[in-house]
Design a protein around this motif. Structure first.
Motif, PDB file in Angstrom:
ATOM      1  N   GLY A 286       0.791  -1.229   0.000  1.00  0.00           N
ATOM      2  CA  GLY A 286       0.000   0.000   0.000  1.00  0.00           C
ATOM      3  C   GLY A 286       0.821   1.275   0.000  1.00  0.00           C
ATOM      4  O   GLY A 286       0.357   2.319   0.461  1.00  0.00           O
ATOM      5  N   TYR A 287       2.043   1.237  -0.528  1.00  0.00           N
ATOM      6  CA  TYR A 287       2.906   2.417  -0.607  1.00  0.00           C
ATOM      7  C   TYR A 287       2.957   2.935  -2.039  1.00  0.00           C
ATOM      8  O   TYR A 287       2.713   2.200  -2.997  1.00  0.00           O
ATOM      9  CB  TYR A 287       4.332   2.069  -0.163  1.00  0.00           C
TER      10      TYR A 287
ATOM     11  N   PHE B  50      15.326  -1.585   3.377  1.00  0.00           N
ATOM     12  CA  PHE B  50      14.526  -2.822   3.402  1.00  0.00           C
ATOM     13  C   PHE B  50      14.122  -3.182   4.832  1.00  0.00           C
ATOM     14  O   PHE B  50      12.997  -3.584   5.098  1.00  0.00           O
ATOM     15  CB  PHE B  50      15.320  -3.969   2.758  1.00  0.00           C
ATOM     16  N   SER B  51      15.028  -2.987   5.770  1.00  0.00           N
ATOM     17  CA  SER B  51      14.728  -3.335   7.160  1.00  0.00           C
ATOM     18  C   SER B  51      13.619  -2.475   7.743  1.00  0.00           C
ATOM     19  O   SER B  51      12.960  -2.872   8.698  1.00  0.00           O
ATOM     20  CB  SER B  51      15.987  -3.223   8.021  1.00  0.00           C
ATOM     21  N   ASP B  52      13.383  -1.269   7.141  1.00  0.00           N
ATOM     22  CA  ASP B  52      12.297  -0.412   7.614  1.00  0.00           C
ATOM     23  C   ASP B  52      10.937  -1.028   7.335  1.00  0.00           C
ATOM     24  O   ASP B  52       9.936  -0.653   7.965  1.00  0.00           O
ATOM     25  CB  ASP B  52      12.366   0.969   6.956  1.00  0.00           C
ATOM     26  N   LEU B  53      10.884  -1.940   6.390  1.00  0.00           N
ATOM     27  CA  LEU B  53       9.616  -2.582   6.045  1.00  0.00           C
ATOM     28  C   LEU B  53       9.313  -3.782   6.934  1.00  0.00           C
ATOM     29  O   LEU B  53       8.216  -4.348   6.856  1.00  0.00           O
ATOM     30  CB  LEU B  53       9.649  -3.049   4.580  1.00  0.00           C
ATOM     31  N   LEU B  54      10.263  -4.166   7.784  1.00  0.00           N
ATOM     32  CA  LEU B  54      10.099  -5.352   8.611  1.00  0.00           C
ATOM     33  C   LEU B  54       9.496  -5.008   9.967  1.00  0.00           C
ATOM     34  O   LEU B  54       9.593  -3.874  10.439  1.00  0.00           O
ATOM     35  CB  LEU B  54      11.454  -6.030   8.829  1.00  0.00           C
ATOM     36  N   THR B  55       8.898  -6.016  10.601  1.00  0.00           N
ATOM     37  CA  THR B  55       8.435  -5.864  11.977  1.00  0.00           C
ATOM     38  C   THR B  55       9.657  -5.784  12.894  1.00  0.00           C
ATOM     39  O   THR B  55      10.794  -6.028  12.468  1.00  0.00           O
ATOM     40  CB  THR B  55       7.559  -7.057  12.388  1.00  0.00           C
ATOM     41  N   ILE B  56       9.428  -5.480  14.150  1.00  0.00           N
ATOM     42  CA  ILE B  56      10.555  -5.338  15.080  1.00  0.00           C
ATOM     43  C   ILE B  56      11.337  -6.648  15.189  1.00  0.00           C
ATOM     44  O   ILE B  56      12.569  -6.663  15.125  1.00  0.00           O
ATOM     45  CB  ILE B  56      10.049  -4.890  16.469  1.00  0.00           C
TER      46      ILE B  56
ATOM     47  N   LEU C 123       9.695 -14.037   6.943  1.00  0.00           N
ATOM     48  CA  LEU C 123       9.671 -12.746   7.619  1.00  0.00           C
ATOM     49  C   LEU C 123       8.274 -12.158   7.531  1.00  0.00           C
ATOM     50  O   LEU C 123       7.397 -12.709   6.842  1.00  0.00           O
ATOM     51  CB  LEU C 123      10.678 -11.782   6.976  1.00  0.00           C
ATOM     52  N   GLU C 124       8.064 -11.040   8.212  1.00  0.00           N
ATOM     53  CA  GLU C 124       6.806 -10.310   8.111  1.00  0.00           C
ATOM     54  C   GLU C 124       7.102  -8.871   7.727  1.00  0.00           C
ATOM     55  O   GLU C 124       7.955  -8.219   8.344  1.00  0.00           O
ATOM     56  CB  GLU C 124       6.043 -10.345   9.441  1.00  0.00           C
ATOM     57  N   LEU C 125       6.401  -8.355   6.695  1.00  0.00           N
ATOM     58  CA  LEU C 125       6.524  -6.962   6.270  1.00  0.00           C
ATOM     59  C   LEU C 125       5.367  -6.150   6.839  1.00  0.00           C
ATOM     60  O   LEU C 125       4.256  -6.659   7.003  1.00  0.00           O
ATOM     61  CB  LEU C 125       6.506  -6.873   4.745  1.00  0.00           C
ATOM     62  N   LYS C 126       5.656  -4.878   7.135  1.00  0.00           N
ATOM     63  CA  LYS C 126       4.623  -3.973   7.613  1.00  0.00           C
ATOM     64  C   LYS C 126       4.034  -3.208   6.436  1.00  0.00           C
ATOM     65  O   LYS C 126       4.753  -2.525   5.702  1.00  0.00           O
ATOM     66  CB  LYS C 126       5.200  -2.985   8.628  1.00  0.00           C
ATOM     67  N   ALA C 127       2.727  -3.282   6.284  1.00  0.00           N
ATOM     68  CA  ALA C 127       2.057  -2.517   5.237  1.00  0.00           C
ATOM     69  C   ALA C 127       1.830  -1.087   5.725  1.00  0.00           C
ATOM     70  O   ALA C 127       1.999  -0.769   6.910  1.00  0.00           O
ATOM     71  CB  ALA C 127       0.733  -3.180   4.870  1.00  0.00           C
ATOM     72  N   SER C 128       1.453  -0.222   4.816  1.00  0.00           N
ATOM     73  CA  SER C 128       1.263   1.192   5.168  1.00  0.00           C
ATOM     74  C   SER C 128       0.147   1.381   6.179  1.00  0.00           C
ATOM     75  O   SER C 128       0.150   2.363   6.938  1.00  0.00           O
ATOM     76  CB  SER C 128       0.964   2.011   3.911  1.00  0.00           C
ATOM     77  N   ASP C 129      -0.841   0.468   6.213  1.00  0.00           N
ATOM     78  CA  ASP C 129      -1.953   0.582   7.162  1.00  0.00           C
ATOM     79  C   ASP C 129      -1.663  -0.099   8.487  1.00  0.00           C
ATOM     80  O   ASP C 129      -2.539  -0.209   9.339  1.00  0.00           O
ATOM     81  CB  ASP C 129      -3.230   0.022   6.543  1.00  0.00           C
ATOM     82  N   GLY C 130      -0.429  -0.579   8.691  1.00  0.00           N
ATOM     83  CA  GLY C 130      -0.051  -1.222   9.941  1.00  0.00           C
ATOM     84  C   GLY C 130      -0.259  -2.723   9.977  1.00  0.00           C
ATOM     85  O   GLY C 130       0.153  -3.390  10.935  1.00  0.00           O
ATOM     86  N   SER C 131      -0.910  -3.265   8.946  1.00  0.00           N
ATOM     87  CA  SER C 131      -1.122  -4.714   8.907  1.00  0.00           C
ATOM     88  C   SER C 131       0.195  -5.419   8.577  1.00  0.00           C
ATOM     89  O   SER C 131       1.156  -4.797   8.119  1.00  0.00           O
ATOM     90  CB  SER C 131      -2.185  -5.072   7.869  1.00  0.00           C
TER      91      SER C 131
END
Length: 427
Positions: free
Chosen positions: A66-67, A78-84, A109-117
């Motif tokens: 959603g970006y 790339f690491s900014d798109l990852l969960t903690i 891994l899990e990526l963070k979408a723009s809506d937080g999902s």
């Protein structure tokens, strides 16, 4: 008229041949641009500089997250798109391994979408090098793992439910088995008694059973049996056999008659169903006076022969030849044997889970003859000593025990060289 390549005249017109028609879809594919294939691939693509900054990303991954392209390219790593948790893993494991190996694949891994999902993905990265072997950038492929994650969760839930059900069945089987085994054997003055039940599987109810109980002053009944099969049906037969043997012994304690009454009960109860039968040894102990021993009468119905370990160090089977299985035919015959159980003697009863165990050295099945040799090596031995030695033997078979095993040993304490009583009679 010019003939099209590969064409032929059909009713005054030209048609493209079948082979050319088959080539048309492939031609259409070749007309796709490389850029379109990159942007609309069924997986995500991105390229990053060696410091992790995103240099290029395809439309598929942008749509998943959603970006807009301008929000990521040149601005995010790339690491900014990852969960903690994913970011920690990336810094401590993913990135160092990638730099050492030049490639790493199939990392969850899990990526963070723009809506937080969160978007579960499988990541594969490779390092692109220049002509001198120096790293230029990192190319990463991202596979959508949402369906896989859902399948794994469902699989885990199903496994947890299966484990819970298995534990419930194990508790049920254990509880049911315990109701079929006497909680404690009746003490007999002047006699040492010990018993053991070895479960081959915690999931199934076996059909082995035994008991020792009073009949009259100075007289006791005992039995050892093994029901065909396992599970709930075997438990039903086991329960019927135990209580029938006890009841029949009270009304008429002659061992052959007791087995005949059980045979009648089994034939009557399961006449229209699949035959349910068992092997049984039933016996009567009669005291010959305190400290002098017992007179024993045995009747065998197809059961492995008892073993008598004598005070003089010998050991032999107590044969009941010709005794038929209990519950197979209405008019079965049962063989009888008598013996004297004197000071230092021990009588052993067992089920065939012991003699049919697979030996760990690949020598086949343990046998009645092997058990007799083992008993001769023990004799003379007390009832607890015999049961303890056989329990250790059962443990040595490891996975070779396919069937439950029941042991019942009864022995008259002997005397030591000083004339003092040993075993149960020693204070």
């Amino acid at each position: 008229m010019t003939v099209p390549p590969g064409g032929e005249e059909v009713d005054g017109s030209w048609a493209v041949g079948d082979r050319d028609q088959e080539q048309l879809p492939f031609t259409a594919l070749l007309e796709d641009s490389a850029e379109d294939l990159y942007e609309n691939a069924p997986c995500g693509y991105l390229s990053t500089l060696m410091d992790g900054r995103i240099a290029k990303i395809n439309g598929t991954l942008l749509q998943w997250l959603g970006y807009r392209r301008g929000e990521l390219v040149g601005h995010k790593q790339f690491s900014d798109l990852l969960t903690i948790g994913g970011r920690l893993y990336h810094e401590t494991h993913f990135s160092p391994l990638l730099r050492m190996q030049g490639e790493i694949s199939g990392i969850a891994l899990e990526l963070k979408a723009s809506d937080g999902s969160r978007l579960p993905v499988l990541v594969t990265s490779t390092v692109k090098q220049d002509s001198d072997g120096e790293p230029l950038l990192i190319r990463t492929t991202v596979q959508d793992a949402r369906d896989r994650r859902a399948y794994e969760r469902e699989l885990l839930r199903a496994r947890q439910e299966a484990d819970h059900e298995r534990e419930r069945l194990q508790r049920l089987a254990t509880t049911l088995q315990q109701t079929l085994i006497p909680p404690a054997l009746e003490p007999v003055p002047g006699l040492e008694v010990d018993a053991r039940y070895h479960f081959a599987s915690p999931d199934e109810v076996g059909g082995d059973f035994y008991d020792l109980f009073p009949l009259a002053p100075g007289r006791w009944g005992f039995f050892m049996g093994d029901v065909r099969g396992k599970g709930a049906t075997a438990a039903v037969v086991t329960s019927l056999a135990r209580y029938t043997l006890r009841a029949a012994a009270v009304s008429d304690p002659v061992p052959a008659t007791v087995l005949a009454n059980l045979n009648t009960a089994l034939n009557r109860e399961f006449q229209e169903d699949e035959p349910r039968f068992c092997t049984v040894i039933f016996g009567v102990l009669t005291s010959e006076g305190e400290g002098t021993g017992f007179h024993v009468v045995l009747a065998g119905g197809g059961h492995p022969p008892a073993v008598l370990l004598r005070a003089d160090g010998s050991a032999d089977h107590v044969p009941t030849p010709g005794g038929q299985l209990v519950g197979v035919v209405p008019d079965a015959d049962f063989a009888t044997a008598t013996l004297e159980l004197g000071p230092g003697d021990t009588l052993l009863l067992y089920t065939d889970g012991l003699t049919e165990a697979r030996t760990p050295d690949g020598g086949g099945r343990y046998s009645d003859e092997a058990l007799l040799d083992f008993a001769r090596g023990l004799a003379p031995a007390s009832a607890p000593g015999v049961v303890a030695a056989l329990t250790e033997l059962l443990g040595s078979f490891v996975d070779g025990l396919d069937d439950d095993t029941a042991l019942l040993a009864m022995g008259v304490p002997g005397e030591n060289p000083d004339g003092e009583a040993t075993g149960a009679e020693r204070s």
